[in-house]
Write a protein that holds these residues in place. Sequence first.
Motif, mmCIF file in Angstrom:
data_model
loop_
_atom_site.group_PDB
_atom_site.id
_atom_site.type_symbol
_atom_site.label_atom_id
_atom_site.label_comp_id
_atom_site.label_asym_id
_atom_site.label_seq_id
_atom_site.Cartn_x
_atom_site.Cartn_y
_atom_site.Cartn_z
ATOM 1 N N UNK A 72 0.812 -1.216 0.000
ATOM 2 C CA UNK A 72 0.000 0.000 0.000
ATOM 3 C C UNK A 72 0.851 1.274 0.000
ATOM 4 N N UNK A 73 1.984 1.263 0.712
ATOM 5 C CA UNK A 73 2.799 2.483 0.756
ATOM 6 C C UNK A 73 3.640 2.678 -0.509
ATOM 7 N N UNK A 74 3.695 1.686 -1.351
ATOM 8 C CA UNK A 74 4.405 1.720 -2.654
ATOM 9 C C UNK A 74 5.897 2.004 -2.535
ATOM 10 N N UNK A 75 6.474 1.852 -1.373
ATOM 11 C CA UNK A 75 7.908 2.138 -1.204
ATOM 12 C C UNK A 75 8.785 0.967 -1.605
ATOM 13 N N UNK A 76 8.182 -0.129 -1.956
ATOM 14 C CA UNK A 76 8.930 -1.275 -2.460
ATOM 15 C C UNK A 76 8.025 -2.056 -3.397
ATOM 16 N N UNK A 77 8.623 -2.980 -4.119
ATOM 17 C CA UNK A 77 7.835 -3.875 -4.973
ATOM 18 C C UNK A 77 8.601 -5.187 -5.112
ATOM 19 N N UNK A 78 7.875 -6.251 -5.413
ATOM 20 C CA UNK A 78 8.497 -7.564 -5.542
ATOM 21 C C UNK A 78 8.085 -8.207 -6.847
ATOM 22 N N UNK A 79 9.089 -8.541 -7.644
ATOM 23 C CA UNK A 79 8.849 -9.299 -8.875
ATOM 24 C C UNK A 79 8.908 -10.776 -8.522
ATOM 25 N N UNK A 80 7.884 -11.520 -8.876
ATOM 26 C CA UNK A 80 7.843 -12.947 -8.577
ATOM 27 C C UNK A 80 7.837 -13.742 -9.880
ATOM 28 N N UNK A 81 8.818 -14.634 -10.011
ATOM 29 C CA UNK A 81 8.920 -15.503 -11.179
ATOM 30 C C UNK A 81 8.599 -16.923 -10.736
ATOM 31 N N UNK A 82 7.515 -17.491 -11.213
ATOM 32 C CA UNK A 82 7.135 -18.832 -10.754
ATOM 33 C C UNK A 82 7.948 -19.920 -11.451
ATOM 34 N N UNK A 83 8.420 -20.879 -10.703
ATOM 35 C CA UNK A 83 9.071 -22.058 -11.263
ATOM 36 C C UNK A 83 10.078 -21.696 -12.351
ATOM 37 N N UNK A 84 11.186 -21.107 -11.930
ATOM 38 C CA UNK A 84 12.180 -20.649 -12.903
ATOM 39 C C UNK A 84 12.870 -21.825 -13.588
ATOM 40 N N UNK A 85 13.331 -21.554 -14.795
ATOM 41 C CA UNK A 85 14.120 -22.525 -15.547
ATOM 42 C C UNK A 85 15.470 -21.892 -15.887
ATOM 43 N N UNK A 86 16.361 -22.671 -16.464
ATOM 44 C CA UNK A 86 17.695 -22.172 -16.806
ATOM 45 C C UNK A 86 17.605 -20.955 -17.725
ATOM 46 N N UNK A 87 16.593 -20.932 -18.564
ATOM 47 C CA UNK A 87 16.438 -19.832 -19.518
ATOM 48 C C UNK A 87 16.015 -18.523 -18.870
ATOM 49 N N UNK A 88 15.699 -18.545 -17.594
ATOM 50 C CA UNK A 88 15.368 -17.318 -16.875
ATOM 51 C C UNK A 88 16.618 -16.623 -16.338
ATOM 52 N N UNK A 89 17.767 -17.226 -16.520
ATOM 53 C CA UNK A 89 19.021 -16.588 -16.132
ATOM 54 C C UNK A 89 19.200 -15.313 -16.936
ATOM 55 N N UNK A 90 19.239 -14.175 -16.232
ATOM 56 C CA UNK A 90 19.256 -12.878 -16.905
ATOM 57 C C UNK A 90 19.460 -11.795 -15.849
ATOM 58 N N UNK A 91 19.542 -10.566 -16.307
ATOM 59 C CA UNK A 91 19.556 -9.422 -15.406
ATOM 60 C C UNK A 91 18.163 -8.808 -15.395
ATOM 61 N N UNK A 92 17.659 -8.507 -14.202
ATOM 62 C CA UNK A 92 16.313 -7.962 -14.042
ATOM 63 C C UNK A 92 16.416 -6.547 -13.481
ATOM 64 N N UNK A 93 15.775 -5.621 -14.174
ATOM 65 C CA UNK A 93 15.830 -4.217 -13.799
ATOM 66 C C UNK A 93 14.485 -3.748 -13.247
ATOM 67 N N UNK A 94 14.559 -3.015 -12.158
ATOM 68 C CA UNK A 94 13.386 -2.369 -11.576
ATOM 69 C C UNK A 94 13.465 -0.883 -11.910
#
Lengths: 116, 114
Positions: free
Chosen positions: B66-88
């Motif tokens: 609710x305060x919007x001071x943080x956020x969480x990206x959730x990736x379900x059941x990752x695989x090897x192909x999800x290896x990457x850099x993630x930017x917020x």
Amino acid sequence: DVKVTQSSRYLVKRTGEKVFLECVQDMDHENMFWYRQDPGLGLRLIYFSYDVKMKEKGDIPEGYSVSREKKERFSLILESASTNQTSMYLCASSSLLRTGEEDTQYFGPGTRLTVL
Amino acid sequence: LAKTTQPISMDSYEGQEVNITCSHNNIATNDYITWYQQFPSQGPRFIIQGYKTKVTNEVASLFIPADRKSSTLSLPRVSLSDTAVYYCLVGDPALNSGNTPLVFGKGTRLSVIA
């Protein structure tokens, strides 16, 4: 599919040369961007443009200029290349948002520039 | 301009759920939160965007308190192909209002292990 193309994947230039990096998008996007990416520093915005002949400085505009004479084309110019401008340069475009639309930037493949 | 802080790197095993948290204490009223994914030798690719609560698409979920001071990206059941850099990214999508557009930080390097 949105396509953003960059004129070269790899480029080698000498110190003091004038360098042109070209970017073309085919989706009639209003907004275009130039970034550079360096290890450990992430992507840093150099310049952006939200209309033809309009340009705005990003976080690191020093040593660069841009040109947007046509909507689909955004050029990055290094007036006198220096070794500290060796980097990966990424171009992106996005559309003018309307209510409810997501702000999505579409990126080109990048140009790896080496200045010797 | 809201500054973001996210972990430099994370490791995960295949099949696990991965949660990457981003802090943005100075988020402004008009700012949205956007996540991009970047594979080696490619430009970043949009994953998800949200303003508040929860957003879900075919790739990921984004949780925003609710305060919007943080956020969480959730990736379900990752695989090897999800290896990457993630930017917020945090910013006002109204680019031509005179506000600075979305700004990328250093990202989180996710390594998925078999």
